[in-house]
Design a protein around this motif. Structure first.
Motif, PDB file in Angstrom:
ATOM      1  N   LEU A  75       1.152  -1.451  -0.038  1.00  0.00           N
ATOM      2  CA  LEU A  75       0.241  -0.152  -0.109  1.00  0.00           C
ATOM      3  C   LEU A  75       1.127   1.397   0.166  1.00  0.00           C
ATOM      4  CD1 LEU A  75      -3.220   1.203   0.377  1.00  0.00           C
ATOM      5  CD2 LEU A  75      -2.391   1.340   2.220  1.00  0.00           C
ATOM      6  N   ALA A  76       1.983   0.974   0.833  1.00  0.00           N
ATOM      7  CA  ALA A  76       2.992   2.845   0.732  1.00  0.00           C
ATOM      8  C   ALA A  76       3.501   2.416  -1.054  1.00  0.00           C
ATOM      9  CB  ALA A  76       4.006   1.977   2.150  1.00  0.00           C
ATOM     10  N   ALA A  77       3.839   1.518  -1.167  1.00  0.00           N
ATOM     11  CA  ALA A  77       4.465   1.775  -2.491  1.00  0.00           C
ATOM     12  C   ALA A  77       3.314   2.311  -3.811  1.00  0.00           C
ATOM     13  CB  ALA A  77       5.311   0.156  -2.474  1.00  0.00           C
ATOM     14  N   SER A  78       2.250   1.827  -3.010  1.00  0.00           N
ATOM     15  CA  SER A  78       1.410   2.463  -4.688  1.00  0.00           C
ATOM     16  C   SER A  78       1.298   3.857  -4.654  1.00  0.00           C
ATOM     17  CB  SER A  78      -0.043   1.603  -4.173  1.00  0.00           C
ATOM     18  OG  SER A  78      -0.035   0.244  -3.877  1.00  0.00           O
ATOM     19  N   PRO A  79       1.319   4.087  -5.940  1.00  0.00           N
ATOM     20  CA  PRO A  79       1.079   5.932  -6.596  1.00  0.00           C
ATOM     21  C   PRO A  79       0.074   6.409  -5.840  1.00  0.00           C
ATOM     22  CG  PRO A  79       0.374   4.277  -8.271  1.00  0.00           C
ATOM     23  CD  PRO A  79       1.099   3.079  -7.234  1.00  0.00           C
ATOM     24  N   GLY A  80      -0.057   7.542  -5.926  1.00  0.00           N
ATOM     25  CA  GLY A  80      -1.497   8.330  -5.400  1.00  0.00           C
ATOM     26  C   GLY A  80      -2.948   7.973  -5.916  1.00  0.00           C
ATOM     27  N   GLY A  81      -3.825   7.732  -5.585  1.00  0.00           N
ATOM     28  CA  GLY A  81      -5.381   7.627  -6.713  1.00  0.00           C
ATOM     29  C   GLY A  81      -4.900   8.662  -7.213  1.00  0.00           C
ATOM     30  N   SER A 241      -6.032   2.436  -3.463  1.00  0.00           N
ATOM     31  CA  SER A 241      -5.395   1.159  -3.050  1.00  0.00           C
ATOM     32  C   SER A 241      -6.332   0.423  -3.826  1.00  0.00           C
ATOM     33  CB  SER A 241      -6.369   0.860  -2.231  1.00  0.00           C
ATOM     34  OG  SER A 241      -8.023   1.970  -1.994  1.00  0.00           O
ATOM     35  N   THR A 242      -6.577   0.164  -5.367  1.00  0.00           N
ATOM     36  CA  THR A 242      -7.528  -0.485  -5.806  1.00  0.00           C
ATOM     37  C   THR A 242      -6.513  -1.532  -6.801  1.00  0.00           C
ATOM     38  OG1 THR A 242      -9.326   0.542  -6.189  1.00  0.00           O
ATOM     39  CG2 THR A 242      -8.330  -1.035  -8.410  1.00  0.00           C
ATOM     40  N   LEU A 243      -5.267  -0.536  -7.181  1.00  0.00           N
ATOM     41  CA  LEU A 243      -3.671  -1.500  -7.553  1.00  0.00           C
ATOM     42  C   LEU A 243      -3.252  -1.901  -6.786  1.00  0.00           C
ATOM     43  CD1 LEU A 243      -1.699  -1.484  -9.522  1.00  0.00           C
ATOM     44  CD2 LEU A 243      -0.744   0.387  -8.565  1.00  0.00           C
ATOM     45  N   ALA A 244      -2.802  -1.713  -5.543  1.00  0.00           N
ATOM     46  CA  ALA A 244      -2.650  -1.995  -4.215  1.00  0.00           C
ATOM     47  C   ALA A 244      -3.095  -3.960  -4.055  1.00  0.00           C
ATOM     48  CB  ALA A 244      -2.515  -2.027  -3.288  1.00  0.00           C
ATOM     49  N   MET A 245      -5.160  -3.979  -4.155  1.00  0.00           N
ATOM     50  CA  MET A 245      -5.615  -5.069  -3.974  1.00  0.00           C
ATOM     51  C   MET A 245      -4.892  -5.991  -4.885  1.00  0.00           C
ATOM     52  SD  MET A 245      -8.751  -3.969  -2.166  1.00  0.00           S
ATOM     53  CE  MET A 245      -8.917  -2.440  -2.620  1.00  0.00           C
ATOM     54  N   THR A 246      -5.107  -5.172  -6.160  1.00  0.00           N
ATOM     55  CA  THR A 246      -5.216  -6.069  -7.578  1.00  0.00           C
ATOM     56  C   THR A 246      -4.554  -6.674  -7.290  1.00  0.00           C
ATOM     57  OG1 THR A 246      -6.513  -4.901  -8.793  1.00  0.00           O
ATOM     58  CG2 THR A 246      -5.369  -5.789 -10.010  1.00  0.00           C
ATOM     59  N   ILE A 247      -2.821  -6.554  -7.223  1.00  0.00           N
ATOM     60  CA  ILE A 247      -2.130  -7.102  -7.431  1.00  0.00           C
ATOM     61  C   ILE A 247      -2.153  -7.710  -6.207  1.00  0.00           C
ATOM     62  CG2 ILE A 247       0.861  -6.488  -6.713  1.00  0.00           C
ATOM     63  CD1 ILE A 247       0.739  -3.691  -7.926  1.00  0.00           C
ATOM     64  N   ALA A 248      -2.590  -7.520  -5.384  1.00  0.00           N
ATOM     65  CA  ALA A 248      -1.990  -8.705  -4.269  1.00  0.00           C
ATOM     66  C   ALA A 248      -2.943 -10.149  -4.404  1.00  0.00           C
ATOM     67  CB  ALA A 248      -2.793  -8.121  -2.399  1.00  0.00           C
ATOM     68  N   LEU A 249      -4.342 -10.020  -5.039  1.00  0.00           N
ATOM     69  CA  LEU A 249      -5.311 -11.275  -5.257  1.00  0.00           C
ATOM     70  C   LEU A 249      -4.535 -11.182  -6.499  1.00  0.00           C
ATOM     71  CD1 LEU A 249      -8.390  -8.934  -4.703  1.00  0.00           C
ATOM     72  CD2 LEU A 249      -7.658 -11.024  -3.075  1.00  0.00           C
ATOM     73  N   THR A 250      -4.398 -10.572  -7.334  1.00  0.00           N
ATOM     74  CA  THR A 250      -3.433 -11.225  -8.750  1.00  0.00           C
ATOM     75  C   THR A 250      -1.859 -12.216  -9.203  1.00  0.00           C
ATOM     76  OG1 THR A 250      -3.550  -9.325 -10.153  1.00  0.00           O
ATOM     77  CG2 THR A 250      -5.565  -9.918 -10.228  1.00  0.00           C
ATOM     78  N   VAL A 251      -1.375 -11.143  -8.573  1.00  0.00           N
ATOM     79  CA  VAL A 251      -0.252 -11.589  -8.448  1.00  0.00           C
ATOM     80  C   VAL A 251       0.626 -12.391  -8.014  1.00  0.00           C
ATOM     81  CG1 VAL A 251       2.045 -10.575  -8.772  1.00  0.00           C
ATOM     82  CG2 VAL A 251       0.373  -8.762 -10.001  1.00  0.00           C
ATOM     83  N   MET A 252      -0.153 -12.144  -6.155  1.00  0.00           N
ATOM     84  CA  MET A 252       1.010 -12.860  -5.504  1.00  0.00           C
ATOM     85  C   MET A 252      -0.696 -13.571  -4.864  1.00  0.00           C
ATOM     86  SD  MET A 252       1.992  -9.408  -3.367  1.00  0.00           S
ATOM     87  CE  MET A 252       2.599 -10.897  -1.946  1.00  0.00           C
ATOM     88  N   SER A 253      -1.981 -13.842  -5.306  1.00  0.00           N
ATOM     89  CA  SER A 253      -3.244 -14.498  -5.097  1.00  0.00           C
ATOM     90  C   SER A 253      -3.247 -14.937  -3.225  1.00  0.00           C
ATOM     91  CB  SER A 253      -2.799 -16.532  -5.406  1.00  0.00           C
ATOM     92  OG  SER A 253      -2.278 -16.002  -7.219  1.00  0.00           O
ATOM     93  N   SER A 254      -3.158 -13.066  -3.318  1.00  0.00           N
ATOM     94  CA  SER A 254      -3.556 -13.587  -0.822  1.00  0.00           C
ATOM     95  C   SER A 254      -4.673 -12.698  -1.308  1.00  0.00           C
ATOM     96  CB  SER A 254      -2.127 -13.500  -0.431  1.00  0.00           C
ATOM     97  OG  SER A 254      -1.952 -13.475   0.717  1.00  0.00           O
ATOM     98  N   THR A 255      -5.589 -13.468  -0.570  1.00  0.00           N
ATOM     99  CA  THR A 255      -6.843 -11.837   0.335  1.00  0.00           C
ATOM    100  C   THR A 255      -5.656 -11.575   1.700  1.00  0.00           C
ATOM    101  OG1 THR A 255      -7.754 -13.891   1.476  1.00  0.00           O
ATOM    102  CG2 THR A 255      -8.508 -13.046  -0.754  1.00  0.00           C
ATOM    103  N   ALA A 256      -4.790 -11.989   2.386  1.00  0.00           N
ATOM    104  CA  ALA A 256      -4.127 -11.487   3.020  1.00  0.00           C
ATOM    105  C   ALA A 256      -3.965 -10.412   3.455  1.00  0.00           C
ATOM    106  CB  ALA A 256      -3.383 -12.412   4.182  1.00  0.00           C
ATOM    107  N   VAL A 257      -2.405 -10.419   2.333  1.00  0.00           N
ATOM    108  CA  VAL A 257      -1.553  -8.995   1.917  1.00  0.00           C
ATOM    109  C   VAL A 257      -2.348  -7.830   0.667  1.00  0.00           C
ATOM    110  CG1 VAL A 257      -0.426  -8.256  -0.255  1.00  0.00           C
ATOM    111  CG2 VAL A 257      -0.291 -11.065   1.360  1.00  0.00           C
ATOM    112  N   ALA A 258      -4.208  -8.364   0.469  1.00  0.00           N
ATOM    113  CA  ALA A 258      -4.867  -7.600   0.181  1.00  0.00           C
ATOM    114  C   ALA A 258      -5.265  -6.566   1.414  1.00  0.00           C
ATOM    115  CB  ALA A 258      -5.784  -7.747  -0.703  1.00  0.00           C
ATOM    116  N   MET A 259      -5.339  -7.030   2.359  1.00  0.00           N
ATOM    117  CA  MET A 259      -6.401  -6.457   3.063  1.00  0.00           C
ATOM    118  C   MET A 259      -6.189  -4.936   3.834  1.00  0.00           C
ATOM    119  SD  MET A 259      -7.829  -8.844   7.574  1.00  0.00           S
ATOM    120  CE  MET A 259      -8.178 -10.215   6.681  1.00  0.00           C
ATOM    121  N   PRO A 260      -4.616  -4.904   4.631  1.00  0.00           N
ATOM    122  CA  PRO A 260      -4.395  -3.380   4.801  1.00  0.00           C
ATOM    123  C   PRO A 260      -4.374  -2.082   3.876  1.00  0.00           C
ATOM    124  CG  PRO A 260      -2.216  -4.861   5.061  1.00  0.00           C
ATOM    125  CD  PRO A 260      -4.047  -5.928   3.908  1.00  0.00           C
ATOM    126  N   ALA A 261      -4.735  -2.884   1.953  1.00  0.00           N
ATOM    127  CA  ALA A 261      -5.542  -1.950   1.384  1.00  0.00           C
ATOM    128  C   ALA A 261      -6.866  -1.266   1.334  1.00  0.00           C
ATOM    129  CB  ALA A 261      -5.297  -2.662  -0.169  1.00  0.00           C
TER     130      ALA A 261
END
Length: 295
Positions: A75-81, A241-261
């Motif tokens: 999330l911190a590394a993601s650009p501004g929305g 946060s949408t980008l962060a969740m997309t990366i977490a769910l698709t690239v990393m296949s992890s709902t837990a990683v998507a949770m902070p976003a």
């Protein structure tokens, strides 16, 4: 939120709002930003260095589980929305600076996001998984933001009367849209809010407060004007946060990683709105000059 709303309605609504932003801008606004790059450099330093460091410290101090720690760093590394521009529009930030920061951040993120997240994976998980940021996502940001803004600027340049007629309706639409985003974010996660808050709520709240505060007060300490500091605060506080969740769910296949976003997406709009109202109350800005056909 429903996938159809996210993929069709949300980009369309944002594009309409970006036209409204364009009505507030002239080429001179962007020329001013390029002539005074200090605000851009300070904002980028805050986002790429200070906030990433703060996220890392929060992960350590709060002893977040490894997957949640990686999620917060993502999330911190993601650009501004792109909705960061909406907040500058509503709360009198420097729109030209905000749009410039969004464009620059979207490009830089293609390099910095994989580096930061890959470091986080190795540090917190001792995993060798690597990620990358698709170039199509960068192009999408440009399409939603830059093209509609250009249309709005052309309307302002060649039809001042139409600009005056459109300005108020588009601003009202922007306010309604903001309220719908907040309500939608809360409603879509209603069944998971308790669990999310228990696991990563404190980290998300603290990171949101730090993001907005650093984005505003560091530029002010560097003698950057209030309007530009507001643009910086919203650009840094409204993460993609949408980008962060997309990366977490698709690239990393992890709902837990998507949770902070996911949790952050609930808080950031509410906190940013409160922050904007506080700025209007305690650090008001002089109104912009009236529109004229000469602009």
């Amino acid at each position: 939120m429903d996938s159809g709303i996210i993929t069709i309605f949300l980009p369309l609504a944002l594009a309409i709002i970006m036209v409204g932003l364009g009505l507030e801008l002239t080429p001179k606004d962007f020329a001013r930003v390029t002539q005074h790059p200090k605000a851009v450099l300070v904002a980028l330093f805050c986002q790429l260095v200070l906030l990433v460091g703060i996220a890392f410290v929060l992960c350590k101090l709060l002893a977040l589980p490894p997957l949640l720690a990686v999620g917060l760093m993502l999330l911190a590394a993601s650009p501004g929305g792109s909705t960061a521009n909406l907040f500058s529009y509503l709360f009198k930030g420097d729109l030209a600076l905000n749009i410039t920061l969004t464009a620059i951040n979207s490009v830089i993120a293609a390099l910095t996001l994989p580096l930061i997240v890959n470091f986080s994976i190795m540090h917190f998980m001792q995993d060798s998984q690597q990620i990358s940021l698709q170039f199509a996502k960068i192009l999408q940001v440009f399409g939603i933001i830059l093209l509609p803004v250009g249309i709005g600027m052309l309307i302002r340049r060649y039809s001042p009367e139409l600009t005056k007629k459109l300005n108020k309706p588009l601003r009202i639409f922007a306010v309604i849209f903001l309220l719908l985003i907040i309500a939608g974010a809360i409603y879509s996660e209603r069944s998971n809010i308790t669990e999310y808050l228990a696991q990563v709520g404190l980290a998300a709240v603290l990171f949101c407060i730090f993001s907005l505060s650093i984005g505003y007060f560091v530029p002010r300490l560097m003698n950057i004007n209030t309007a530009q500091a507001r643009a910086s605060a919203f650009e840094i506080g409204i993460h993609n946060s949408t980008l962060a969740m997309t990366i977490a769910l698709t690239v990393m296949s992890s709902t837990a990683v998507a949770m902070p976003a996911a949790v952050y997406s609930i808080f950031m709009y509410i906190f940013a709105a409160i922050f904007g109202f506080l700025l209007n109350r305690f650090a008001p800005i002089s109104p912009r000059p009236a529109l004229s056909s000469a602009q």
